[in-house]
Design a protein around this motif. Structure first.
Motif, mmCIF file in Angstrom:
data_model
loop_
_atom_site.group_PDB
_atom_site.id
_atom_site.type_symbol
_atom_site.label_atom_id
_atom_site.label_comp_id
_atom_site.label_asym_id
_atom_site.label_seq_id
_atom_site.Cartn_x
_atom_site.Cartn_y
_atom_site.Cartn_z
ATOM 1 N N PHE A 257 -3.584 3.295 -10.794
ATOM 2 C CA PHE A 257 -3.187 4.635 -10.674
ATOM 3 C C PHE A 257 -3.271 4.962 -11.986
ATOM 4 O O PHE A 257 -3.667 4.007 -13.032
ATOM 5 C CB PHE A 257 -1.208 4.676 -10.577
ATOM 6 N N GLY B 299 -10.250 3.293 -5.933
ATOM 7 C CA GLY B 299 -10.381 1.298 -5.329
ATOM 8 C C GLY B 299 -11.443 1.100 -5.112
ATOM 9 O O GLY B 299 -12.510 1.919 -4.973
ATOM 10 N N VAL C 15 0.815 3.939 -2.878
ATOM 11 C CA VAL C 15 -0.232 4.777 -2.042
ATOM 12 C C VAL C 15 -0.121 5.927 -1.474
ATOM 13 O O VAL C 15 -0.256 7.401 -2.056
ATOM 14 C CB VAL C 15 -1.728 4.302 -2.074
ATOM 15 N N ILE D 282 -1.620 8.783 5.390
ATOM 16 C CA ILE D 282 -2.262 9.404 4.392
ATOM 17 C C ILE D 282 -3.280 11.147 4.921
ATOM 18 O O ILE D 282 -2.558 11.606 4.184
ATOM 19 C CB ILE D 282 -3.690 8.717 4.130
ATOM 20 N N PHE E 208 1.792 8.104 -3.231
ATOM 21 C CA PHE E 208 1.570 9.239 -4.384
ATOM 22 C C PHE E 208 0.780 10.508 -4.113
ATOM 23 O O PHE E 208 1.051 11.646 -4.187
ATOM 24 C CB PHE E 208 -0.008 8.408 -4.469
ATOM 25 N N HIS F 130 -5.865 7.952 -8.316
ATOM 26 C CA HIS F 130 -6.254 6.831 -8.139
ATOM 27 C C HIS F 130 -8.324 6.082 -7.205
ATOM 28 O O HIS F 130 -8.234 6.733 -7.065
ATOM 29 C CB HIS F 130 -4.929 6.119 -6.063
ATOM 30 N N CYS G 80 -9.267 9.491 -5.956
ATOM 31 C CA CYS G 80 -7.993 10.655 -4.869
ATOM 32 C C CYS G 80 -7.110 10.835 -6.360
ATOM 33 O O CYS G 80 -7.393 10.088 -7.527
ATOM 34 C CB CYS G 80 -6.630 9.738 -4.595
ATOM 35 N N LYS H 62 -13.952 5.118 -3.155
ATOM 36 C CA LYS H 62 -12.534 5.232 -2.944
ATOM 37 C C LYS H 62 -12.389 5.661 -4.220
ATOM 38 O O LYS H 62 -11.207 5.355 -4.723
ATOM 39 C CB LYS H 62 -11.662 4.202 -2.554
ATOM 40 N N TYR I 191 -8.751 4.077 2.866
ATOM 41 C CA TYR I 191 -7.779 4.237 2.369
ATOM 42 C C TYR I 191 -6.673 3.955 4.135
ATOM 43 O O TYR I 191 -6.594 5.262 4.648
ATOM 44 C CB TYR I 191 -7.320 6.024 2.142
ATOM 45 N N GLY J 87 -6.103 -1.606 -6.619
ATOM 46 C CA GLY J 87 -6.502 -0.643 -6.513
ATOM 47 C C GLY J 87 -5.447 0.026 -8.032
ATOM 48 O O GLY J 87 -4.678 -0.374 -8.344
ATOM 49 N N GLN K 122 -10.213 14.028 -1.808
ATOM 50 C CA GLN K 122 -9.577 12.627 -1.875
ATOM 51 C C GLN K 122 -10.960 12.692 -0.670
ATOM 52 O O GLN K 122 -11.789 14.032 -0.362
ATOM 53 C CB GLN K 122 -8.538 12.831 -0.311
ATOM 54 N N PHE L 156 1.161 -1.521 -0.222
ATOM 55 C CA PHE L 156 -0.398 -0.296 -0.153
ATOM 56 C C PHE L 156 1.035 0.789 0.031
ATOM 57 O O PHE L 156 0.294 3.017 -0.435
ATOM 58 C CB PHE L 156 -0.808 -0.240 0.926
#
Length: 697
Positions: free
Chosen positions: A487, A469, A366, A395, A369, A467, A452, A450, A473, A485, A384, A363
């Motif tokens: 990208f 998913g 993420v 995060i 990112f 992103h 971003c 989910k 998160y 997830g 987000q 993870f």
């Protein structure tokens, strides 16, 4: 055209006989979890963990599902579900099933796990087995650590029965004699403060105990409870625990401030209506009846247990016992080669879409990112969604840093994520302190998507990096739950995500999306259309097929569509972790449908919808299960996997799950599950283990 049965009658797809009860199906899931605790192939401490998980799941089942049914039975007793059962009929069947499950849990503890742990020199020592040294140390522990903070309440007219916190450890104590004021009602209640550990490890040097000898807090209180009642005689001391309605209702039409409304409801969660009473099985009948009367509960909601009233607390010892051979082998999640080679995550995404499969893959990309977005001078804005993540999450730290660096940061927090409401209120406050724009989504709809979005200026152009998913998160659950997830910097996908965020943060009409399916607008209808397309292909003799992997199948329209597809000859494979109201294998209705559940080391959480589509297959990954709430009462997204390599990878994952013959359970048409096992000479296939092995760095 409706399909007919063997005697020429049209098959009614609304018939009660075609649907399983969702609550009983959920109890079946907990039975499969408990089966892991019985499985000798699973490391011993992990088996103990599965027992605890089954108990924790059952707690939530009573707090939410049973509580809801009790309210329905009172408000609308004649309501009939898709399975034809009234609320009262459901409660009767739940009681029988749940009582059997609880008996099984304590049988597993007492007859299987405790003896197996003892063979490994891990002991839970009973009061009758304490040595003189242990007794002396424990009495000192009671006097110094427990006695000062324990507050027994003698029951009389001046001391009414106290309010009992939800799921707290309590003792009902029978007394004789009189106190200093000449009082004696014959009973007292003692509530164990939640701050106290429920399991105490005995120190080897002071007590001569082994390295892993434990005593339950309840045993210590039982042994020395008489010291709380000077001059009186304790006739009996018995554990009990009350489970309360922990769901809460916020009237979306009558609130001005959602945050204040949720905070107000949270204050009452620990004191909702009683839904279950657990009492030690050695408690006298007179005392049992006294407690049942106090809580106004009937016999069907009483559970007499042979052991601690809260088995969840046994999880505490797993961290106290350093025995790697009794736990799952540690693993290090892999990092995709595209990201390992290219430290600039935006450059890597620009080259190609990147798919992560947690927990087999890390993870951390993420988190990276968002970290890179926070530090990158070319990043202008970050948007987000957060459903469950935790205040101390990296995060959140990255979002705070981005806001303090002057970037436009917008976070959509779902305050009503069940049992995470308080954490999300604290999270909102932390983000607002850092000048993050915090919104709570759309009143009346939970934001469960989910997503971003990072807006980056590249030369004279603006590019959206996204992103998307299937899971939250949350770095910790990403080590325990399987999730996908993606990208991408695909232009149309990025524009879709931007439009969804605009819906969540502002006002306006539904906007047309290019690639995303979104509830409550297009996800349900989109899935229905794709199922109907498979029906058309099957009827035309073209390649057809459906594979769906979700946590639950409940929603009736989608279920009926799958029945119709089966009737048309479409081969359907459903991988459903938990609730499944669809009945497979019914002649003329669902003989082309196979339903399996995978229960293993990781909690299966991916939601994938795959359609053969006449040789032009489509795969969507989503945040949504096939439930009414996901389709109509939440903001959810489903996104296509268009890259051919990634598409084939997800397809291969699904096919691997369909081959699993170790951790797979097949649903029968009567609602029971049968566990698969390799036949003689058959290759052993365990999907999670194979994915873990294939994706290790």
């Amino acid at each position: 055209m409706e399909k007919e049965n063997e005697i020429g009658e049209a098959i009614n797809l609304d018939s009660y006989d075609l649907y399983l009860n969702r609550e009983l199906s959920l109890l079946e899931f907990n039975q499969r979890v408990l089966a892991q605790a019985k499985d000798a192939r699973v490391p011993l401490l992990e088996r103990l963990n599965y027992l605890c998980i089954s108990c924790s799941n059952l707690d939530e089942f009573f707090e939410v599902r049973v509580a809801s049914l009790l309210q329905m039975a009172e408000m609308d007793p004649k309501a009939i579900g898709v399975d034809g059962l009234s609320p009262h009929e459901q409660l009767e069947r739940i009681s029988a099933k749940a009582h059997g499950l609880v008996e099984d849990q304590y049988r597993v503890l007492n007859d299987i796990l405790l003896p197996a742990l003892a063979e490994e020199n891990i002991h839970f020592i009973r009061r009758t087995e304490w040595t003189a040294k242990q007794l002396k140390w424990l009495e000192n522990y009671f006097n110094e650590e427990l006695l000062p903070i324990l507050t027994p309440v003698g029951l009389d007219s001046a001391h009414p029965f106290p309010r009992i916190l939800n799921k707290s450890l309590n003792f009902i104590i029978s007394l004789t004699g009189k106190d200093a004021f000449g009082r004696n009602s014959g009973r007292a209640v003692l509530q164990a403060p939640r701050a106290l550990p429920r399991i105490i490890q005995l120190p080897a040097d002071a007590t001569g105990s082994g390295p892993h000898d434990f005593v339950f807090l309840s045993s210590i209180i039982h042994a020395f409870v008489d010291q709380l009642f000077n001059g009186m005689n304790v006739k009996g001391c018995y554990q009990f625990r009350v489970t309360r309605n922990s769901d809460f209702f916020v009237d979306d039409d009558a609130i001005d401030d959602l945050l204040l409304a949720v905070e107000g409801e949270l204050a009452m969660r620990n004191y909702g209506d009683e839904v279950r009473l657990e009492i030690a099985s050695n408690c006298p009948e007179e005392t049992v009846n006294f407690l049942m009367a106090r809580f106004e509960l009937t016999q069907d909601r009483l559970y007499l247990v042979d052991g601690p009233v809260n088995l969840n607390r046994l999880q505490e010892i797993i961290n106290h016992v350093e025995r790697p051979e009794l736990k799952f082998t540690p693993f290090k999640p892999a990092v995709p080669p595209q990201l390992a080679r290219n430290k600039n995550i935006f450059a890597a995404i620009e080259k190609q879409d990147i798919l992560l499969h947690h927990p087999f893959e890390s993870f951390l990309p993420v988190v990276e990112f968002l970290k890179q977005a926070a530090a990158d001078p070319d990043v202008l804005a970050i948007k987000q969604t957060l459903y469950r993540t935790g205040v101390d999450s990296p995060i959140v730290s990255a979002l705070v840093k981005a806001a303090r660096a002057g970037k436009e940061v917008t976070v959509v927090i779902e305050l009503r994520a069940r049992f995470d409401e308080k954490a999300n209120i604290n999270l909102a406050a932390k983000l607002q302190e850092a000048a993050v724009h915090v919104v709570y989504g759309v009143v009346g709809y939970k934001t469960h998507a989910k997503m971003c979005l990072v807006l980056r200026k590249e030369g004279k152009k603006l590019r959206n990096y996204v992103h998307l998913g299937s899971g939250n998160y949350h770095p910790k659950t990403a080590l325990l739950y399987t999730d996908y997830g993606l990208f991408s910097c695909d232009k149309e996908l990025g524009e879709d995500v931007r439009r969804v965020f605009a819906q969540l943060t502002s006002l306006g009409k539904v906007t047309k999306l290019n690639k995303l399916l979104q509830s409550p607008f297009t996800l349900h209808s989109g899935l229905i259309e794709k199922i109907e397309r498979e029906i058309d292909h099957a009827q035309s003799g073209k390649p057809s097929g459906i594979i769906i992997k979700v946590n639950a199948i409940v929603e009736q329209q989608l279920t009926k569509a799958l029945y119709q597809a089966s009737q048309a000859g479409v081969k359907i494979n459903l991988i459903v972790r938990g609730i499944c109201c669809l009945k497979p294998g019914i002649p003329g209705v669902s003989e082309n449908i196979v339903v399996r559940s995978i229960i293993g080391r990781f909690l299966e959480h991916t939601r994938v919808y795959a359609f053969e589509n006449d040789g032009n297959p489509e795969i969507y990954v989503a945040s949504a299960d096939m439930m009414g709430r996901n389709m109509f009462k939440r903001v959810e997204t489903g996104f296509p996997i268009e890259n051919k390599r990634l598409h084939q990878r997800v397809r291969s994952d699904l096919e691997l799950y369909l081959k699993d013959n170790c951790q797979a359970w097949l649903l029968q048409s009567d609602g029971q599950y049968e566990q698969l096992s390799p036949g003689e000479g058959e290759e052993t296939i365990q999907a999670q283990s194979e994915l873990l092995a294939s994706l290790q760095n």
